[in-house]
Design a protein around this motif. Structure first.
Motif, PDB file in Angstrom:
ATOM      1  N   ILE A  78       0.754  -1.148  -0.025  1.00  0.00           N
ATOM      2  CA  ILE A  78       0.059   0.122   0.158  1.00  0.00           C
ATOM      3  C   ILE A  78       0.772   1.090   0.020  1.00  0.00           C
ATOM      4  O   ILE A  78       0.632   1.961  -0.713  1.00  0.00           O
ATOM      5  CB  ILE A  78      -1.059  -0.233   1.246  1.00  0.00           C
ATOM      6  CG1 ILE A  78      -1.904  -1.010   1.266  1.00  0.00           C
ATOM      7  CG2 ILE A  78      -1.675   1.405   1.286  1.00  0.00           C
ATOM      8  CD1 ILE A  78      -3.000  -1.435   2.370  1.00  0.00           C
ATOM      9  N   ALA A  96      -1.307   6.868   7.688  1.00  0.00           N
ATOM     10  CA  ALA A  96      -2.530   6.437   7.290  1.00  0.00           C
ATOM     11  C   ALA A  96      -2.366   4.714   7.594  1.00  0.00           C
ATOM     12  O   ALA A  96      -3.084   4.009   8.067  1.00  0.00           O
ATOM     13  CB  ALA A  96      -3.030   6.435   5.815  1.00  0.00           C
ATOM     14  N   PHE A  99      -2.467   3.937  11.298  1.00  0.00           N
ATOM     15  CA  PHE A  99      -3.942   4.121  12.095  1.00  0.00           C
ATOM     16  C   PHE A  99      -4.566   2.896  11.264  1.00  0.00           C
ATOM     17  O   PHE A  99      -5.496   2.020  12.207  1.00  0.00           O
ATOM     18  CB  PHE A  99      -4.524   5.266  11.499  1.00  0.00           C
ATOM     19  CG  PHE A  99      -4.238   6.276  12.404  1.00  0.00           C
ATOM     20  CD1 PHE A  99      -4.310   6.310  13.863  1.00  0.00           C
ATOM     21  CD2 PHE A  99      -3.829   7.648  11.781  1.00  0.00           C
ATOM     22  CE1 PHE A  99      -3.762   7.457  14.636  1.00  0.00           C
ATOM     23  CE2 PHE A  99      -3.326   8.594  12.394  1.00  0.00           C
ATOM     24  CZ  PHE A  99      -3.485   8.516  13.540  1.00  0.00           C
ATOM     25  N   LEU A 100      -4.333   2.247  10.121  1.00  0.00           N
ATOM     26  CA  LEU A 100      -4.913   1.302   9.398  1.00  0.00           C
ATOM     27  C   LEU A 100      -4.636   0.217  10.534  1.00  0.00           C
ATOM     28  O   LEU A 100      -5.517  -0.545  10.822  1.00  0.00           O
ATOM     29  CB  LEU A 100      -4.374   0.977   8.363  1.00  0.00           C
ATOM     30  CG  LEU A 100      -5.190   0.097   7.241  1.00  0.00           C
ATOM     31  CD1 LEU A 100      -6.852   0.625   6.999  1.00  0.00           C
ATOM     32  CD2 LEU A 100      -4.503   0.158   5.920  1.00  0.00           C
ATOM     33  N   GLY A 103      -6.228   0.035  13.999  1.00  0.00           N
ATOM     34  CA  GLY A 103      -7.640  -0.200  14.075  1.00  0.00           C
ATOM     35  C   GLY A 103      -7.969  -1.365  13.420  1.00  0.00           C
ATOM     36  O   GLY A 103      -8.668  -2.490  14.274  1.00  0.00           O
ATOM     37  N   LEU A 104      -7.485  -2.148  12.411  1.00  0.00           N
ATOM     38  CA  LEU A 104      -7.581  -3.209  12.180  1.00  0.00           C
ATOM     39  C   LEU A 104      -7.361  -4.422  12.819  1.00  0.00           C
ATOM     40  O   LEU A 104      -8.284  -5.378  13.117  1.00  0.00           O
ATOM     41  CB  LEU A 104      -7.254  -3.637  10.699  1.00  0.00           C
ATOM     42  CG  LEU A 104      -8.009  -3.127   9.399  1.00  0.00           C
ATOM     43  CD1 LEU A 104      -7.342  -3.588   8.077  1.00  0.00           C
ATOM     44  CD2 LEU A 104      -9.191  -3.886   9.191  1.00  0.00           C
ATOM     45  N   VAL A 106      -7.270  -4.773  16.124  1.00  0.00           N
ATOM     46  CA  VAL A 106      -8.228  -4.985  17.222  1.00  0.00           C
ATOM     47  C   VAL A 106      -9.448  -5.202  16.432  1.00  0.00           C
ATOM     48  O   VAL A 106     -10.258  -6.274  17.009  1.00  0.00           O
ATOM     49  CB  VAL A 106      -8.386  -3.345  17.865  1.00  0.00           C
ATOM     50  CG1 VAL A 106      -9.427  -3.811  19.085  1.00  0.00           C
ATOM     51  CG2 VAL A 106      -7.067  -3.058  18.516  1.00  0.00           C
ATOM     52  N   VAL A 107     -10.030  -4.828  15.488  1.00  0.00           N
ATOM     53  CA  VAL A 107     -11.476  -5.028  14.833  1.00  0.00           C
ATOM     54  C   VAL A 107     -11.138  -6.616  14.661  1.00  0.00           C
ATOM     55  O   VAL A 107     -12.409  -7.501  14.844  1.00  0.00           O
ATOM     56  CB  VAL A 107     -11.858  -4.324  13.609  1.00  0.00           C
ATOM     57  CG1 VAL A 107     -12.921  -4.661  12.967  1.00  0.00           C
ATOM     58  CG2 VAL A 107     -11.972  -2.780  13.926  1.00  0.00           C
ATOM     59  N   GLN A 110     -11.173  -8.946  17.572  1.00  0.00           N
ATOM     60  CA  GLN A 110     -12.191  -9.320  18.128  1.00  0.00           C
ATOM     61  C   GLN A 110     -13.111 -10.084  17.508  1.00  0.00           C
ATOM     62  O   GLN A 110     -14.064 -10.918  17.901  1.00  0.00           O
ATOM     63  CB  GLN A 110     -12.777  -7.816  18.568  1.00  0.00           C
ATOM     64  CG  GLN A 110     -14.029  -7.630  18.856  1.00  0.00           C
ATOM     65  CD  GLN A 110     -14.117  -8.371  20.493  1.00  0.00           C
ATOM     66  OE1 GLN A 110     -13.155  -8.497  20.951  1.00  0.00           O
ATOM     67  NE2 GLN A 110     -15.224  -8.718  21.140  1.00  0.00           N
ATOM     68  N   SER A 111     -13.174  -9.899  16.260  1.00  0.00           N
ATOM     69  CA  SER A 111     -14.104 -10.643  15.337  1.00  0.00           C
ATOM     70  C   SER A 111     -13.603 -12.292  15.342  1.00  0.00           C
ATOM     71  O   SER A 111     -14.362 -12.990  15.265  1.00  0.00           O
ATOM     72  CB  SER A 111     -14.094 -10.189  13.748  1.00  0.00           C
ATOM     73  OG  SER A 111     -14.430 -10.954  12.924  1.00  0.00           O
ATOM     74  N   ARG A 114     -12.681 -13.006  19.810  1.00  0.00           N
ATOM     75  CA  ARG A 114     -13.465 -12.377  20.792  1.00  0.00           C
ATOM     76  C   ARG A 114     -13.089 -12.484  22.119  1.00  0.00           C
ATOM     77  O   ARG A 114     -13.685 -13.064  23.271  1.00  0.00           O
ATOM     78  CB  ARG A 114     -15.011 -13.364  20.910  1.00  0.00           C
ATOM     79  CG  ARG A 114     -15.657 -13.561  19.504  1.00  0.00           C
ATOM     80  CD  ARG A 114     -17.134 -13.180  19.270  1.00  0.00           C
ATOM     81  NE  ARG A 114     -17.627 -13.167  18.044  1.00  0.00           N
ATOM     82  CZ  ARG A 114     -17.972 -11.918  17.394  1.00  0.00           C
ATOM     83  NH1 ARG A 114     -17.727 -10.799  18.016  1.00  0.00           N
ATOM     84  NH2 ARG A 114     -18.306 -12.022  16.318  1.00  0.00           N
ATOM     85  N   LYS A 232      -3.651  -5.394  22.307  1.00  0.00           N
ATOM     86  CA  LYS A 232      -3.893  -4.247  21.345  1.00  0.00           C
ATOM     87  C   LYS A 232      -2.753  -3.138  21.836  1.00  0.00           C
ATOM     88  O   LYS A 232      -2.260  -2.980  22.877  1.00  0.00           O
ATOM     89  CB  LYS A 232      -5.066  -3.616  22.090  1.00  0.00           C
ATOM     90  CG  LYS A 232      -5.442  -2.253  21.772  1.00  0.00           C
ATOM     91  CD  LYS A 232      -6.791  -1.670  22.208  1.00  0.00           C
ATOM     92  CE  LYS A 232      -6.835  -0.327  21.901  1.00  0.00           C
ATOM     93  NZ  LYS A 232      -7.914   0.486  22.839  1.00  0.00           N
TER      94      LYS A 232
ATOM     95  N   VAL B 332     -10.080   2.570  11.849  1.00  0.00           N
ATOM     96  CA  VAL B 332      -9.815   2.155  10.462  1.00  0.00           C
ATOM     97  C   VAL B 332     -10.440   3.131   9.508  1.00  0.00           C
ATOM     98  O   VAL B 332      -9.927   3.370   8.347  1.00  0.00           O
ATOM     99  CB  VAL B 332     -10.556   0.873  10.405  1.00  0.00           C
ATOM    100  CG1 VAL B 332     -10.427   0.156   8.933  1.00  0.00           C
ATOM    101  CG2 VAL B 332     -10.013  -0.139  11.254  1.00  0.00           C
ATOM    102  N   ALA B 335      -8.168   6.022   8.985  1.00  0.00           N
ATOM    103  CA  ALA B 335      -7.100   5.514   8.216  1.00  0.00           C
ATOM    104  C   ALA B 335      -7.179   5.540   6.847  1.00  0.00           C
ATOM    105  O   ALA B 335      -6.539   5.986   6.202  1.00  0.00           O
ATOM    106  CB  ALA B 335      -6.439   4.203   8.766  1.00  0.00           C
TER     107      ALA B 335
END
Lengths: 322, 364
Positions: A78, A96, A99-100, A103-104, A106-107, A110-111, A114, A232, B332, B335
């Motif tokens: 990227i 970017a 941050f990506l 965020g990703l 953790v998301v 979790q998915s 869990r 995290k 996300v 970002a």
């Protein structure tokens, strides 16, 4: 502080310096080719997550390592597309990516699991385990040399030795191969490299590819060797410290080793405030030790201790027609 | 030489970038097994469906207006101030000192005093990287990153030491005296029995933020300094040739930028928490980057982008509350917005430019 404590400290230094060193060398390849990379932090984090996740699912840490490197390479790609192909701002792209990843990870964690954004605890073959070097047990009782060999040199995970081996290898690649010469040239004067008929774009993509692999290993080390699983934000600013070390080392491999060992030592110290108090007689604030790498880097950048001059074409996209 | 009409540059490109970011975000939501449509509805309901939701949206937006303006001002001089986070931390320190140690007779005076202190502290924290950039050529991105970490550690040190309430275990200052309480929207919009914005943290600082937008617009496009600042951003050598001092421009720009980031603290420290706690900034300094990029560094654009991010933040909190989607989804999205509006700008721009060129040729 006695000899045993000193060895413990140096041992911790080595373990904590390893991710810094791998990330620092990764940054070195990228920045020497003229691509600033403040996304080291994010790549490390993404690699840490993917390696821990795959190692947890398959129980094989080597698959985890590969997955970690893969995640890091995707982010590298990227960065490459944004900053090389589309000539975007490399710094913004790096931000970017950080941050990506933050965020990703953790998301997705979790998915998939869990468990509040972490991966299951790794054990056994799911982790890189310490390896005992030959004869370590045999010469353990020899005075001085024995403990040094047993405590400090032996008993690390394979990634620690890999990181150390990368230092001379990086030096050799950069200064003794044709690829290295071209890599350094493309960071200083891409137009000259282009005139010589060598692809600037290809070289730069190769550089960020190497960068992605190395920082991927650094991330995998965090989650599968230093600790047993992903939590995290576990990179905790190490990508930025690696950048600081890179500046501290003035973009040279051997100095990168020294800078990372120094910063690793500071991290080891801040974990053991009792030792500092014991040695110098008064309490040093832990926060102060944590930020000392940053303060030292600012001082270096200010040019008070020799000037740090980055690669000349760093941060500028190369436009052929110009 | 402009290939595209101005409206395409100002409206179309950001819009396409946002759509791309939104589409990818929807894919992420889909991938973790939730419905993007339901998620969007929840976010709209939670953030805009009630005055309570609006109160939170506007509260977050206020933070982002300040940090977004901070990044924008620096962008105009082609400086990348990534240190808004640290400057906002220091601004919080300034606000706390002003509110705790000066006996203010009225909130309006306290607001002015806190504004000045916040701006001064934020500007001071930006001054060192600015000086190093101007005089020693150290890269401002790296130094401001370093200063973010140093600021966090400094605050940590003060909150467990000098500023902590004696006897308390919590790393936080004492609660500010009641005289410094800023009127919240709940206090202001209370008409004969019907209270709007009940329990939401939005406060009078929002109007300060809007005023700051106007002031920054005037500064950049209606003053001599703003002209110098923009010319420096377009071409450093040309600016130098025109007698503009780079040192002065870098210093002034970064002082204004740091001051704006610092002023965010009157919203979150004085307006909401009414005491200084650890991690009060909560990443708003970094969101300023996304806001500035999306708002094309124009104060009006920043205002709109800040509202969008305020909506995302409040909506994201609602999502985390009602679904299994964690709050980090907002990071996300943030970002992706930075990626598409900032780094991948050319990816959207190049095909559009070709399109407009083709259309122009077809006309001739």
């Amino acid at each position: 502080m006695d000899f045993a404590t000193l060895l413990q400290m140096l041992d911790a230094t080595l373990r904590l310096a390893t991710p810094l060193l791998l990330a620092c060398l990764a940054g070195l390849f990228s920045e020497r080719a003229g691509i600033f990379d403040i996304g080291l932090e994010g790549k490390m984090l993404a690699a840490a997550f993917m390696s821990a996740a795959i190692a947890a699912v398959t129980g094989d840490v080597w698959l985890g390592l590969l997955a970690g490197i893969g995640a890091s390479l995707v982010l590298s790609a990227i960065h490459g597309v944004a900053s090389i192909t589309f000539r975007g701002n490399q710094l913004i792209s790096g931000v970017a990516i950080n941050f990506l990843a933050a965020g990703l990870t953790v998301v997705v964690a979790q998915s998939w699991f869990r468990q509040g954004g972490r991966t299951p605890q790794l054990s056994g073959d799911g982790r890189f385990n310490p390896i005992t070097l030959p004869f370590a047990d045999a010469i353990r009782d020899v005075p001085v040399i024995g403990p040094i060999y047993f405590e400090l040199i032996s008993g690390h995970t394979i990634l620690v030795y890999l990181a150390l081996a990368m230092v001379p290898l990086t030096w050799w690649i950069l200064y003794r191969t044709r690829f290295g010469l071209r890599l350094r040239a493309v960071g200083e004067n891409p137009a000259a490299v282009d005139t010589a008929g060598v692809s600037v774009v290809g070289l730069r993509f190769a550089a960020i590819g190497i960068c992605g692999v190395l920082v991927g290993i650094a991330g995998a080390y965090l989650a599968t060797a230093l600790q047993a699983g992903f939590v995290k934000d576990m990179s905790a600013g190490r990508g930025y410290i690696a950048l600081a070390a890179l500046i501290f080392a003035k973009w040279r491999p051997w100095y990168a080793l020294y800078a990372c060992l120094l910063f690793g030592f500071l991290q080891a110290l801040s974990l053991r405030p009792d030792i500092i108090t014991g040695v110098i007689g008064f309490r040093v604030n832990g926060q102060f030790l944590d930020v000392l790498p940053y303060i030292l880097t600012v001082i270096i950048l200010a040019g008070f201790v020799g000037k740090a001059i980055p690669p000349r074409a760093g941060g500028q996209p190369y436009v052929k027609e110009r | 030489m402009d290939v595209m009409p101005k409206w395409a540059d100002v409206i179309l490109i950001p819009l396409i970038s946002i759509l791309l970011a939104a589409m990818l975000s929807a894919l992420v939501i889909l991938a973790i097994g939730e419905s993007p449509w339901a998620a969007l509805k929840l976010m709209v309901d939670g953030a805009l469906g009630s005055t309570y939701g609006w109160g939170y949206t506007l509260y977050y937006a206020t933070n982002f207006i300040f940090t977004g303006l901070a990044v924008s001002v620096a962008f105009h001089a082609r400086l990348f101030n990534i240190g808004g986070e640290g400057q906002a931390v220091l601004g919080g320190l300034g606000v706390a000192l002003a509110c705790l140690y000066i006996p203010w007779p009225h909130w309006s005076l306290a607001l002015i005093g806190a504004c000045l202190m916040a701006a001064a502290f934020g500007a001071a924290w930006a001054a060192i990287p600015a000086f190093l950039q101007a005089k020693r050529g150290s890269h401002i991105v790296i130094t401001t990153i370093m200063f973010n970490f140093i600021a966090a550690a400094l605050l940590n040190y003060l909150l467990i030491g000098a500023l902590k309430v004696p006897g308390s275990m919590e790393p936080a200052t004492a609660t500010f005296p009641p005289a410094t309480h800023l009127p919240s929207f709940q206090d202001m919009f209370n008409f004969g029995g019907t209270t709007f914005f009940r329990g939401a943290p939005a406060n009078v600082t929002f109007f300060v933020a809007v005023a700051a937008c106007v002031a920054i617009w005037a500064l950049i496009w209606r003053t001599r300094l703003g002209y110098e600042l923009r010319s420096f951003g377009h071409s450093e050598s040309a600016a130098k040739y025109a007698g503009i001092s780079p040192t002065k421009i870098i210093m002034v720009t970064m002082l204004v930028s740091g001051g704006l980031a610092g002023m965010m603290a009157i919203n979150n420290v004085q307006g909401e928490a009414e005491r200084l706690v650890l991690n009060a900034v909560e990443g708003a300094g970094f969101i300023g980057i996304a806001v500035a990029l999306m708002g094309r560094s124009h104060p009006f654009g920043v205002l709109l982008a800040a509202l969008l991010f305020g909506f995302l933040y409040q909506g994201g909190a609602e999502l985390a509350l009602w679904t299994s989607i964690p709050r980090e989804l907002i990071i996300v999205i943030q970002a992706l917005v930075i990626l598409f509006t900032g780094a991948l700008d050319n990816m959207v721009r190049m095909p559009l430019e070709r399109l407009f060129l083709a259309m122009r040729r077809a006309k001739q």
